[in-house]
Write a protein that holds these residues in place. Structure first.
Motif, PDB file in Angstrom:
ATOM      1  N   THR A  62     -18.774  14.186  60.859  1.00  0.00           N
ATOM      2  CA  THR A  62     -19.692  15.303  61.629  1.00  0.00           C
ATOM      3  C   THR A  62     -20.587  16.151  61.516  1.00  0.00           C
ATOM      4  O   THR A  62     -21.648  16.553  62.381  1.00  0.00           O
ATOM      5  CB  THR A  62     -18.086  15.961  60.853  1.00  0.00           C
ATOM      6  N   ARG A  66     -23.599  16.740  64.569  1.00  0.00           N
ATOM      7  CA  ARG A  66     -23.636  17.835  64.748  1.00  0.00           C
ATOM      8  C   ARG A  66     -25.026  18.508  64.702  1.00  0.00           C
ATOM      9  O   ARG A  66     -25.877  19.348  65.537  1.00  0.00           O
ATOM     10  CB  ARG A  66     -22.839  18.560  63.920  1.00  0.00           C
ATOM     11  N   HIS A 147     -15.161   8.402  56.154  1.00  0.00           N
ATOM     12  CA  HIS A 147     -16.384   8.083  57.943  1.00  0.00           C
ATOM     13  C   HIS A 147     -17.829   6.601  57.852  1.00  0.00           C
ATOM     14  O   HIS A 147     -17.716   6.525  56.241  1.00  0.00           O
ATOM     15  CB  HIS A 147     -16.978   9.128  58.286  1.00  0.00           C
TER      16      HIS A 147
END
Length: 213
Positions: A62, A66, A147
């Protein structure tokens, strides 16, 4: 982005071949460089990274996506932690694109994607669990599995925002190099997947090489 390395294998501190279905776990000191080498082509190396001083801080897809504004990874990408701290930088890449969305195969996903009878086939999550069980010195547990990056795997995002598993874009001898920006634990499952056509249903070995800071 394609960027070649000037590092020579002969000068590596350590090198180890990982067979398909096997795992690799090691600590990288800050400044050390890891090369993951696709020996025969189109082999997925499902990889997790943890901050060695506190494994609860780990690679975050994430934060990485980003901050770089791109769902794919290549030379120049900076991998960021769950605290948005830079962990590693991709300093060389001869493949050109790596997946950070597709996740890792598991017995459950084998069942959903392929067939109930595929449930008991070996999967990357099994390899990670075996690694942390056989190496308690790294201080990792099941709750630390999160992840991951699928190096060399091609997972295009379609026009309507779905993921598709496509033929690989890697080849024999292609590699990615990552420089550790903090002391880092690296955990790799060399994917054993026999049901996905992206590796021609033939998982193959990869090699890991480490250079000094």
């Amino acid at each position: 982005m394609i960027k070649h390395s000037e590092r020579l294998a002969a000068t590596a501190l350590r090198r180890e071949q990982i067979d398909a279905g096997d795992y690799y776990i090691a600590k990288l000191g800050a400044g050390e460089v890891l090369r993951i080498l696709d020996l025969e082509g189109n082999q997925a190396a499902d990889t997790l990274f943890f901050c060695a001083d506190d494994p609860a801080e780990r690679y975050s897809a994430t934060d990485t996506i980003r901050e770089q504004g791109n769902v794919y990874l290549s030379a120049g990408s900076v991998l960021r932690s769950t605290l948005n701290r830079p962990m590693l930088e991709m300093v060389a890449d001869t493949c050109g694109r790596h997946d950070t969305l597709g996740g890792a195969c598991a017995t459950e996903s084998n069942t959903v994607r392929y067939d109930l009878e595929k449930r008991c086939m070996h999967a990357c999550r099994d390899s990670w669990m075996l690694a942390i069980t056989e190496h308690p010195e790294y201080g990792l547990s099941k709750r630390d599995i999160g992840h991951n990056i699928n190096f060399f795997m091609n997972v295009p995002v379609t026009a309507n925002g779905e993921l598709s598993f496509a033929d690989g874009i890697s080849g024999a001898g292609k590699y990615v190099e990552l420089k550790a920006l903090v002391d880092t634990i690296v955990l790799i499952s060399n994917c054993p997947q026999l049901n996905n056509p992206c590796n021609a249903y033939n998982p193959t070995p990869v090699e890991c090489l480490i250079w000094a800071a």
